[in-house]
Design a protein around this motif. Sequence first.
Motif, PDB file in Angstrom:
ATOM      1  N   TYR A  18       0.886  -1.132   0.049  1.00 48.54           N
ATOM      2  CA  TYR A  18      -0.169   0.127   0.046  1.00 48.54           C
ATOM      3  C   TYR A  18       0.830   1.332  -0.044  1.00 48.54           C
ATOM      4  O   TYR A  18       1.950   1.176   0.633  1.00 48.54           O
ATOM      5  CB  TYR A  18      -0.999  -0.055   1.453  1.00 48.54           C
ATOM      6  CG  TYR A  18      -2.124  -0.620   1.139  1.00 48.54           C
ATOM      7  CD1 TYR A  18      -3.299  -0.397   0.535  1.00 48.54           C
ATOM      8  CD2 TYR A  18      -2.012  -2.261   1.432  1.00 48.54           C
ATOM      9  CE1 TYR A  18      -4.267  -1.012   0.450  1.00 48.54           C
ATOM     10  CE2 TYR A  18      -3.174  -2.855   1.428  1.00 48.54           C
ATOM     11  CZ  TYR A  18      -4.492  -2.488   1.004  1.00 48.54           C
ATOM     12  OH  TYR A  18      -5.483  -3.322   0.727  1.00 48.54           O
ATOM     13  N   PHE A  22      -1.679   5.733   3.036  1.00 46.59           N
ATOM     14  CA  PHE A  22      -2.918   4.848   3.307  1.00 46.59           C
ATOM     15  C   PHE A  22      -2.445   3.799   4.568  1.00 46.59           C
ATOM     16  O   PHE A  22      -3.191   3.700   5.263  1.00 46.59           O
ATOM     17  CB  PHE A  22      -3.210   4.000   2.122  1.00 46.59           C
ATOM     18  CG  PHE A  22      -4.589   3.256   2.396  1.00 46.59           C
ATOM     19  CD1 PHE A  22      -5.720   3.842   2.134  1.00 46.59           C
ATOM     20  CD2 PHE A  22      -4.387   1.933   2.659  1.00 46.59           C
ATOM     21  CE1 PHE A  22      -6.830   3.120   2.193  1.00 46.59           C
ATOM     22  CE2 PHE A  22      -5.440   1.328   2.788  1.00 46.59           C
ATOM     23  CZ  PHE A  22      -6.767   1.782   2.374  1.00 46.59           C
ATOM     24  N   GLU A  25      -2.629   5.761   7.714  1.00 42.63           N
ATOM     25  CA  GLU A  25      -3.935   5.883   8.215  1.00 42.63           C
ATOM     26  C   GLU A  25      -4.737   4.577   8.726  1.00 42.63           C
ATOM     27  O   GLU A  25      -5.398   4.617   9.466  1.00 42.63           O
ATOM     28  CB  GLU A  25      -4.763   6.594   6.874  1.00 42.63           C
ATOM     29  CG  GLU A  25      -6.126   7.077   7.189  1.00 42.63           C
ATOM     30  CD  GLU A  25      -6.259   8.014   8.169  1.00 42.63           C
ATOM     31  OE1 GLU A  25      -5.262   8.976   8.426  1.00 42.63           O
ATOM     32  OE2 GLU A  25      -7.495   8.488   8.411  1.00 42.63           O
ATOM     33  N   HIS A  26      -4.560   3.372   7.717  1.00 41.07           N
ATOM     34  CA  HIS A  26      -5.530   2.422   7.948  1.00 41.07           C
ATOM     35  C   HIS A  26      -4.712   1.144   8.246  1.00 41.07           C
ATOM     36  O   HIS A  26      -5.450   0.001   8.594  1.00 41.07           O
ATOM     37  CB  HIS A  26      -6.235   2.197   6.704  1.00 41.07           C
ATOM     38  CG  HIS A  26      -7.247   3.275   6.347  1.00 41.07           C
ATOM     39  ND1 HIS A  26      -8.326   3.465   7.254  1.00 41.07           N
ATOM     40  CD2 HIS A  26      -7.231   4.119   5.242  1.00 41.07           C
ATOM     41  CE1 HIS A  26      -9.044   4.715   6.782  1.00 41.07           C
ATOM     42  NE2 HIS A  26      -8.472   4.769   5.375  1.00 41.07           N
ATOM     43  N   GLU A  29      -5.700  -0.609  11.545  1.00 38.57           N
ATOM     44  CA  GLU A  29      -6.965  -1.378  11.327  1.00 38.57           C
ATOM     45  C   GLU A  29      -7.105  -2.407  10.508  1.00 38.57           C
ATOM     46  O   GLU A  29      -7.711  -3.552  11.043  1.00 38.57           O
ATOM     47  CB  GLU A  29      -7.840  -0.049  10.714  1.00 38.57           C
ATOM     48  CG  GLU A  29      -8.484   1.189  11.574  1.00 38.57           C
ATOM     49  CD  GLU A  29      -9.393   1.703  10.701  1.00 38.57           C
ATOM     50  OE1 GLU A  29      -8.658   2.677  10.176  1.00 38.57           O
ATOM     51  OE2 GLU A  29     -10.572   1.891  10.847  1.00 38.57           O
ATOM     52  N   ILE A  30      -6.781  -2.410   9.475  1.00 38.18           N
ATOM     53  CA  ILE A  30      -6.544  -3.486   8.592  1.00 38.18           C
ATOM     54  C   ILE A  30      -5.968  -4.797   9.143  1.00 38.18           C
ATOM     55  O   ILE A  30      -6.656  -5.863   8.944  1.00 38.18           O
ATOM     56  CB  ILE A  30      -5.942  -3.227   7.145  1.00 38.18           C
ATOM     57  CG1 ILE A  30      -6.559  -2.056   6.506  1.00 38.18           C
ATOM     58  CG2 ILE A  30      -6.127  -4.734   6.070  1.00 38.18           C
ATOM     59  CD1 ILE A  30      -6.003  -1.713   5.218  1.00 38.18           C
ATOM     60  N   LEU A  31      -4.968  -4.515   9.826  1.00 39.22           N
ATOM     61  CA  LEU A  31      -4.169  -5.606  10.293  1.00 39.22           C
ATOM     62  C   LEU A  31      -5.153  -6.169  11.432  1.00 39.22           C
ATOM     63  O   LEU A  31      -5.247  -7.510  11.757  1.00 39.22           O
ATOM     64  CB  LEU A  31      -2.844  -5.089  11.023  1.00 39.22           C
ATOM     65  CG  LEU A  31      -1.840  -6.178  11.655  1.00 39.22           C
ATOM     66  CD1 LEU A  31      -1.567  -7.271  10.406  1.00 39.22           C
ATOM     67  CD2 LEU A  31      -0.799  -5.699  12.067  1.00 39.22           C
ATOM     68  N   LEU A  34      -7.946  -8.391   9.896  1.00 35.79           N
ATOM     69  CA  LEU A  34      -7.487  -9.697   9.230  1.00 35.79           C
ATOM     70  C   LEU A  34      -7.042 -10.593  10.484  1.00 35.79           C
ATOM     71  O   LEU A  34      -7.460 -11.722  10.074  1.00 35.79           O
ATOM     72  CB  LEU A  34      -5.958  -9.302   8.552  1.00 35.79           C
ATOM     73  CG  LEU A  34      -6.114  -8.434   7.063  1.00 35.79           C
ATOM     74  CD1 LEU A  34      -4.672  -8.009   6.566  1.00 35.79           C
ATOM     75  CD2 LEU A  34      -6.856  -9.446   6.118  1.00 35.79           C
ATOM     76  N   ALA A  48      -7.114 -15.812  -1.105  1.00 35.30           N
ATOM     77  CA  ALA A  48      -7.930 -14.722  -1.482  1.00 35.30           C
ATOM     78  C   ALA A  48      -7.632 -13.476  -0.789  1.00 35.30           C
ATOM     79  O   ALA A  48      -7.600 -12.408  -1.667  1.00 35.30           O
ATOM     80  CB  ALA A  48      -9.420 -15.208  -1.074  1.00 35.30           C
ATOM     81  N   ASP A  49      -7.371 -13.547   0.396  1.00 36.86           N
ATOM     82  CA  ASP A  49      -7.069 -12.380   1.177  1.00 36.86           C
ATOM     83  C   ASP A  49      -5.592 -11.722   0.644  1.00 36.86           C
ATOM     84  O   ASP A  49      -5.659 -10.566   0.661  1.00 36.86           O
ATOM     85  CB  ASP A  49      -6.692 -12.603   2.684  1.00 36.86           C
ATOM     86  CG  ASP A  49      -8.173 -12.940   3.504  1.00 36.86           C
ATOM     87  OD1 ASP A  49      -9.021 -12.248   3.101  1.00 36.86           O
ATOM     88  OD2 ASP A  49      -8.116 -13.578   4.469  1.00 36.86           O
ATOM     89  N   ASP A  52      -6.296 -10.057  -2.661  1.00 34.15           N
ATOM     90  CA  ASP A  52      -7.419  -8.953  -2.314  1.00 34.15           C
ATOM     91  C   ASP A  52      -6.522  -7.777  -1.943  1.00 34.15           C
ATOM     92  O   ASP A  52      -6.714  -6.563  -2.511  1.00 34.15           O
ATOM     93  CB  ASP A  52      -8.328  -9.178  -1.441  1.00 34.15           C
ATOM     94  CG  ASP A  52      -9.391  -8.102  -1.026  1.00 34.15           C
ATOM     95  OD1 ASP A  52      -9.955  -7.456  -1.703  1.00 34.15           O
ATOM     96  OD2 ASP A  52      -9.222  -7.780   0.083  1.00 34.15           O
ATOM     97  N   LEU A  53      -5.585  -7.706  -1.165  1.00 33.29           N
ATOM     98  CA  LEU A  53      -4.705  -6.917  -0.646  1.00 33.29           C
ATOM     99  C   LEU A  53      -3.794  -6.327  -1.542  1.00 33.29           C
ATOM    100  O   LEU A  53      -3.599  -5.323  -1.557  1.00 33.29           O
ATOM    101  CB  LEU A  53      -3.930  -7.353   0.695  1.00 33.29           C
ATOM    102  CG  LEU A  53      -4.574  -7.679   1.963  1.00 33.29           C
ATOM    103  CD1 LEU A  53      -3.700  -8.569   3.016  1.00 33.29           C
ATOM    104  CD2 LEU A  53      -5.101  -6.416   2.607  1.00 33.29           C
ATOM    105  N   ARG A  55      -4.361  -6.453  -4.920  1.00 27.33           N
ATOM    106  CA  ARG A  55      -5.208  -5.689  -5.858  1.00 27.33           C
ATOM    107  C   ARG A  55      -5.523  -4.626  -5.292  1.00 27.33           C
ATOM    108  O   ARG A  55      -5.343  -3.453  -6.066  1.00 27.33           O
ATOM    109  CB  ARG A  55      -6.409  -6.793  -6.157  1.00 27.33           C
ATOM    110  CG  ARG A  55      -7.205  -6.190  -7.420  1.00 27.33           C
ATOM    111  CD  ARG A  55      -8.653  -6.932  -7.384  1.00 27.33           C
ATOM    112  NE  ARG A  55      -9.285  -6.635  -6.246  1.00 27.33           N
ATOM    113  CZ  ARG A  55     -10.163  -5.728  -5.869  1.00 27.33           C
ATOM    114  NH1 ARG A  55     -10.168  -4.555  -6.957  1.00 27.33           N
ATOM    115  NH2 ARG A  55     -10.778  -5.506  -4.749  1.00 27.33           N
ATOM    116  N   SER A  56      -6.115  -4.288  -4.160  1.00 25.60           N
ATOM    117  CA  SER A  56      -6.510  -3.095  -3.659  1.00 25.60           C
ATOM    118  C   SER A  56      -5.317  -2.012  -3.471  1.00 25.60           C
ATOM    119  O   SER A  56      -5.691  -0.868  -3.753  1.00 25.60           O
ATOM    120  CB  SER A  56      -7.114  -3.044  -2.036  1.00 25.60           C
ATOM    121  OG  SER A  56      -8.147  -4.139  -2.268  1.00 25.60           O
ATOM    122  N   LEU A  60      -4.870   1.375  -5.566  1.00 24.04           N
ATOM    123  CA  LEU A  60      -4.877   2.751  -4.585  1.00 24.04           C
ATOM    124  C   LEU A  60      -3.459   3.493  -5.400  1.00 24.04           C
ATOM    125  O   LEU A  60      -3.924   4.773  -5.525  1.00 24.04           O
ATOM    126  CB  LEU A  60      -4.843   2.540  -3.107  1.00 24.04           C
ATOM    127  CG  LEU A  60      -6.070   2.409  -2.334  1.00 24.04           C
ATOM    128  CD1 LEU A  60      -5.542   1.867  -1.066  1.00 24.04           C
ATOM    129  CD2 LEU A  60      -6.769   3.515  -2.320  1.00 24.04           C
TER     130      LEU A  60
END
Lengths: 213, 106
Positions: A18, A22, A25-26, A29-31, A34, A48-49, A52-53, A55-56, A60
Amino acid sequence: MTDSAELERRYQRLLAWYPATFRLEHGQEILGVLLDSAHEGQQRVAFADAADLIRSALMLRLSPASWAPVTVVRAVRLMRVGCLATIAALITTFVTEASVRAAMTQRATAHQWSLMLVHLTAVEVIAPVTVVGWLWLAQAIGRGRDWARAIFFAYFGVTTLSLIFMLAERAAVYASADLIALAVLWLVQVSVLVLIFSKRSSLYYRPELTSSI
Amino acid sequence: MQEATFLVLTALADGSQHGYAIMAGVREISGGRVRLRAGTLYAALDRLCADGMVRVDREEVVDNRLRRYYRLTPAGSKLLAAEAARLHANAIAALSRLRLAEGMAT
């Protein structure tokens, strides 16, 4: 190292994809989410996780700033299309290379054979560089870097010259397919140029112009 | 509006929620069909916050880790209501046409 600590370390490695702002900031929280979602004794990150991480994070990184005008947002989308088209062209070349070589061995003249080799080498070497270039320019253009517009204009010039060259070289092996691919790429570039040099976009790249309008 | 965005806004419709609760809410609202993952959720929350549809309600520290609670802004509630009304109208139109077709077939 406990299961939880090992899993946390792996998630943190993925979060490094990331952008720093970002993550600041997050990230925590994301950790937390998860780790809350992980099942008892889980050590490995679910595929899948991870997908997803990544790709996101890439989305960004490649997305225009939230205050970018709609013309810039559309230009960046078109540049992604250009990037995908280049990847598609590269894959097609790799997949068809063997059959084209076999066909050419039987009926090509020496001139056609050398043209094909030049072409294949050019595609296989230049296309990956072009893919990286598309992504890099899309990110810079989305973030309001004025120099990126100039570089994109230069890239458009190179594509135009290539198109003219191909129109002159009617005997090229991949002539019709290549010509169509390059023409599509050229049209994408024209559309991007129209969007990034529009009045609305210019104010984004050169905010000092706002006062003179 | 993308379905994931709609479901995130819906999960926040009845009060503030933290990330994990939003993910669970989305799963429940969609009947288990949509499983939102952390990367997608926080990208959506970041965008919705930037657009003024969602805001941070409060923060707390749980297990030495920051936990944020998000809630809808008035603009977010308005957007969700408009989208829900649009989907509702579409669903009613679809059902009435299907009933009409069934009536004609019998």
